[in-house]
Scaffold this motif. Sequence first.
Motif, PDB file in Angstrom:
ATOM      1  N   ILE A 124       6.862 -51.046  15.971  1.00 18.94           N
ATOM      2  CA  ILE A 124       6.718 -52.236  15.135  1.00 18.94           C
ATOM      3  C   ILE A 124       5.472 -52.025  14.279  1.00 18.94           C
ATOM      4  O   ILE A 124       4.360 -51.937  14.795  1.00 18.94           O
ATOM      5  CB  ILE A 124       6.554 -53.518  15.992  1.00 18.94           C
ATOM      6  CG1 ILE A 124       7.500 -53.509  17.202  1.00 18.94           C
ATOM      7  CG2 ILE A 124       6.738 -54.764  15.157  1.00 18.94           C
ATOM      8  CD1 ILE A 124       8.948 -53.641  16.904  1.00 18.94           C
ATOM      9  N   CYS A 125       5.676 -51.963  12.962  1.00 16.20           N
ATOM     10  CA  CYS A 125       4.594 -51.588  12.041  1.00 16.20           C
ATOM     11  C   CYS A 125       4.062 -52.760  11.231  1.00 16.20           C
ATOM     12  O   CYS A 125       4.830 -53.448  10.558  1.00 16.20           O
ATOM     13  CB  CYS A 125       5.088 -50.549  11.037  1.00 16.20           C
ATOM     14  SG  CYS A 125       5.539 -48.993  11.775  1.00 16.20           S
ATOM     15  N   TYR A 136       2.181 -58.283  10.038  1.00 14.67           N
ATOM     16  CA  TYR A 136       3.215 -59.301   9.785  1.00 14.67           C
ATOM     17  C   TYR A 136       4.380 -59.118  10.753  1.00 14.67           C
ATOM     18  O   TYR A 136       4.769 -60.052  11.480  1.00 14.67           O
ATOM     19  CB  TYR A 136       3.669 -59.204   8.326  1.00 14.67           C
ATOM     20  CG  TYR A 136       4.906 -59.979   7.933  1.00 14.67           C
ATOM     21  CD1 TYR A 136       5.195 -61.227   8.462  1.00 14.67           C
ATOM     22  CD2 TYR A 136       5.789 -59.444   6.999  1.00 14.67           C
ATOM     23  CE1 TYR A 136       6.336 -61.920   8.073  1.00 14.67           C
ATOM     24  CE2 TYR A 136       6.925 -60.138   6.600  1.00 14.67           C
ATOM     25  CZ  TYR A 136       7.195 -61.376   7.143  1.00 14.67           C
ATOM     26  OH  TYR A 136       8.322 -62.053   6.753  1.00 14.67           O
ATOM     27  N   ALA A 137       4.915 -57.884  10.803  1.00 15.41           N
ATOM     28  CA  ALA A 137       6.052 -57.626  11.697  1.00 15.41           C
ATOM     29  C   ALA A 137       5.664 -57.841  13.150  1.00 15.41           C
ATOM     30  O   ALA A 137       6.436 -58.421  13.936  1.00 15.41           O
ATOM     31  CB  ALA A 137       6.572 -56.206  11.477  1.00 15.41           C
ATOM     32  N   TYR A 188       7.229 -60.627  15.609  1.00 15.43           N
ATOM     33  CA  TYR A 188       7.991 -60.021  16.703  1.00 15.43           C
ATOM     34  C   TYR A 188       7.520 -60.567  18.049  1.00 15.43           C
ATOM     35  O   TYR A 188       8.331 -60.946  18.901  1.00 15.43           O
ATOM     36  CB  TYR A 188       7.845 -58.499  16.637  1.00 15.43           C
ATOM     37  CG  TYR A 188       8.453 -57.752  17.799  1.00 15.43           C
ATOM     38  CD1 TYR A 188       9.822 -57.466  17.832  1.00 15.43           C
ATOM     39  CD2 TYR A 188       7.669 -57.318  18.872  1.00 15.43           C
ATOM     40  CE1 TYR A 188      10.378 -56.765  18.902  1.00 15.43           C
ATOM     41  CE2 TYR A 188       8.221 -56.628  19.938  1.00 15.43           C
ATOM     42  CZ  TYR A 188       9.565 -56.355  19.938  1.00 15.43           C
ATOM     43  OH  TYR A 188      10.121 -55.689  21.005  1.00 15.43           O
ATOM     44  N   LEU A 221      16.859 -61.850   7.480  1.00 13.96           N
ATOM     45  CA  LEU A 221      15.845 -61.015   8.129  1.00 13.96           C
ATOM     46  C   LEU A 221      16.497 -59.978   9.048  1.00 13.96           C
ATOM     47  O   LEU A 221      15.982 -58.887   9.219  1.00 13.96           O
ATOM     48  CB  LEU A 221      14.876 -61.881   8.946  1.00 13.96           C
ATOM     49  CG  LEU A 221      13.841 -62.664   8.140  1.00 13.96           C
ATOM     50  CD1 LEU A 221      13.053 -63.598   9.035  1.00 13.96           C
ATOM     51  CD2 LEU A 221      12.882 -61.725   7.414  1.00 13.96           C
ATOM     52  N   VAL A 252      14.036 -56.386  16.797  1.00 11.43           N
ATOM     53  CA  VAL A 252      13.594 -55.087  16.241  1.00 11.43           C
ATOM     54  C   VAL A 252      14.133 -54.881  14.824  1.00 11.43           C
ATOM     55  O   VAL A 252      13.473 -54.237  13.996  1.00 11.43           O
ATOM     56  CB  VAL A 252      13.980 -53.862  17.120  1.00 11.43           C
ATOM     57  CG1 VAL A 252      13.146 -53.836  18.390  1.00 11.43           C
ATOM     58  CG2 VAL A 252      15.469 -53.840  17.422  1.00 11.43           C
ATOM     59  N   ARG A 267      14.598 -57.363  12.698  1.00 16.32           N
ATOM     60  CA  ARG A 267      13.761 -58.265  11.906  1.00 16.32           C
ATOM     61  C   ARG A 267      12.378 -57.629  11.678  1.00 16.32           C
ATOM     62  O   ARG A 267      11.782 -57.776  10.610  1.00 16.32           O
ATOM     63  CB  ARG A 267      13.641 -59.623  12.607  1.00 16.32           C
ATOM     64  CG  ARG A 267      15.006 -60.306  12.747  1.00 16.32           C
ATOM     65  CD  ARG A 267      15.022 -61.373  13.827  1.00 16.32           C
ATOM     66  NE  ARG A 267      14.326 -62.581  13.455  1.00 16.32           N
ATOM     67  CZ  ARG A 267      14.830 -63.563  12.734  1.00 16.32           C
ATOM     68  NH1 ARG A 267      16.066 -63.452  12.272  1.00 16.32           N
ATOM     69  NH2 ARG A 267      14.137 -64.637  12.462  1.00 16.32           N
ATOM     70  N   ALA A 268      11.901 -56.894  12.680  1.00 18.61           N
ATOM     71  CA  ALA A 268      10.613 -56.209  12.537  1.00 18.61           C
ATOM     72  C   ALA A 268      10.707 -55.141  11.442  1.00 18.61           C
ATOM     73  O   ALA A 268       9.752 -54.933  10.683  1.00 18.61           O
ATOM     74  CB  ALA A 268      10.189 -55.592  13.864  1.00 18.61           C
ATOM     75  N   ARG A 327      10.637 -56.911   8.109  1.00 16.31           N
ATOM     76  CA  ARG A 327       9.280 -57.388   7.804  1.00 16.31           C
ATOM     77  C   ARG A 327       8.321 -56.235   7.516  1.00 16.31           C
ATOM     78  O   ARG A 327       7.401 -56.384   6.724  1.00 16.31           O
ATOM     79  CB  ARG A 327       8.761 -58.263   8.956  1.00 16.31           C
ATOM     80  CG  ARG A 327       9.491 -59.600   9.050  1.00 16.31           C
ATOM     81  CD  ARG A 327       8.966 -60.420  10.219  1.00 16.31           C
ATOM     82  NE  ARG A 327       9.581 -61.742  10.306  1.00 16.31           N
ATOM     83  CZ  ARG A 327      10.217 -62.202  11.388  1.00 16.31           C
ATOM     84  NH1 ARG A 327      10.337 -61.449  12.468  1.00 16.31           N
ATOM     85  NH2 ARG A 327      10.728 -63.418  11.383  1.00 16.31           N
ATOM     86  N   ARG A 328       8.518 -55.086   8.172  1.00 19.28           N
ATOM     87  CA  ARG A 328       7.693 -53.912   7.846  1.00 19.28           C
ATOM     88  C   ARG A 328       7.845 -53.591   6.355  1.00 19.28           C
ATOM     89  O   ARG A 328       6.863 -53.342   5.647  1.00 19.28           O
ATOM     90  CB  ARG A 328       8.147 -52.697   8.670  1.00 19.28           C
ATOM     91  CG  ARG A 328       7.485 -51.396   8.219  1.00 19.28           C
ATOM     92  CD  ARG A 328       7.962 -50.187   9.020  1.00 19.28           C
ATOM     93  NE  ARG A 328       9.222 -49.640   8.570  1.00 19.28           N
ATOM     94  CZ  ARG A 328       9.386 -48.773   7.567  1.00 19.28           C
ATOM     95  NH1 ARG A 328       8.334 -48.359   6.869  1.00 19.28           N
ATOM     96  NH2 ARG A 328      10.587 -48.323   7.247  1.00 19.28           N
ATOM     97  N   LEU A 346      15.806 -59.501   3.267  1.00 16.30           N
ATOM     98  CA  LEU A 346      14.628 -59.873   2.489  1.00 16.30           C
ATOM     99  C   LEU A 346      13.831 -58.644   2.036  1.00 16.30           C
ATOM    100  O   LEU A 346      13.110 -58.713   1.036  1.00 16.30           O
ATOM    101  CB  LEU A 346      13.735 -60.795   3.345  1.00 16.30           C
ATOM    102  CG  LEU A 346      12.522 -61.437   2.670  1.00 16.30           C
ATOM    103  CD1 LEU A 346      12.958 -62.416   1.589  1.00 16.30           C
ATOM    104  CD2 LEU A 346      11.657 -62.162   3.702  1.00 16.30           C
TER     105      LEU A 346
END
Lengths: 222, 222
Positions: A61-62, A65-66, A70, B81, B86, B88-89, B92-93, B161
């Motif tokens: 998870i990078c 924000y993420a 998460y 998203l 994971v 969604r992560a 968001r990344r 997104l």
Amino acid sequence: MRRLYHFPLQPQSRKVRLLLKEKQLEYEAIAERPWDRRDEFLALNPAGETPVLVEPGGSIICGDYAITEYLEEIQPGGTLLGALPVERAETRRLVQWFDSKFQRDVTQNLLHEKLIKRICGQGGPDSGAIRAGRANIRIHLDYISWLIDRRNWLAGDSFTLADLTAAAHLSCIDYLGDVNWDEFLGAKEWYARIKSRPSFRPLLGDHLPGTQPPAYYADLDF
Amino acid sequence: MRRLYHFPLQPQSRKVRLLLKEKQLEYEAIAERPWDRRDEFLALNPAGETPVLVEPGGSIICGDYAITEYLEEIQPGGTLLGALPVERAETRRLVQWFDSKFQRDVTQNLLHEKLIKRICGQGGPDSGAIRAGRANIRIHLDYISWLIDRRNWLAGDSFTLADLTAAAHLSCIDYLGDVNWDEFLGAKEWYARIKSRPSFRPLLGDHLPGTQPPAYYADLDF
């Protein structure tokens, strides 16, 4: 075990460390200097930026924000965003306030100029930037005091990610000795409450080689 | 009715406009020049930044981070998203990749220097920044092509997104004529798919007084 790649004096890394502790999630902390651009680190995050969280199952998870969203999703029991969508929107407004506006106004001008440039060998600090950072921080401390005059915590009645984010930024500037707490008593009282939380203790113990925070930095009574 | 205060050539405003249309939420668009610092606008968002969403009931949602997550929460039926935490992560990344890294590497160097500075009367563009922006954009177009070689959309199988955010930034740079699409065919094919979505049409019709996008800017076949 969960692993967190972080840079000890990066506000976004500190925010995630605080959040993990507040959620009582165990993790191994790995200090990373993102500007070294280690191959193993770039393989985890091609953006080359901290923080990066590696889950026990191997998911990567990078970015703050993420990671923060998460951690909210996998631990929905204890939210640090707020209960209702409009409350969560207020928390996120303030998270963005500090990660974007405070970052640009203050963190970039003080932390980057005084400390990161030196560590990376990018030359001496720009005195104009430092003056701007020291002037700008007053606006933010005033805003925190204004909010705390009206609310228990920054985003409302409850302690949220907005408080963690603001405190993560301020703790880095405080390490540099650039926060005149006694001029902003509302902000000071709020920061003292956060500083006394168990989640904050590990941050106050960080020392970067060749740097020395002011004597009051780790004091709960400052 | 829902109201959105936005600046037509700000990527973060465009991202929210795209998201509202994709979610089929009606809204009134109010163009705002944030640097004018209008009192009425500052009363909505003390940060003085677009975008700001005012809900029919009067709730004020400030900033692209709060707005995009809020719209996901009030319309959970159709997520943009992703389904699993994971996934969604990963979305968001990539949102942060474009809003932070692309913003710093490209948007700030090209959009700010060539257009915003002129509108605000901040003087002429810095030619060094423009050179840097034009060099940096190649890395990002390469990365988009690399992702699209392996995935249907930027974050995986589904349109998310991440695609909206990347396209919002690129559309602003494309307005300046600074994207050499023919050198990056993977990115071009992906952008053509997004450009043909009904949600994108209103953006392509925006014209800022005193500016002229290139002839191909609004063409679906470019």
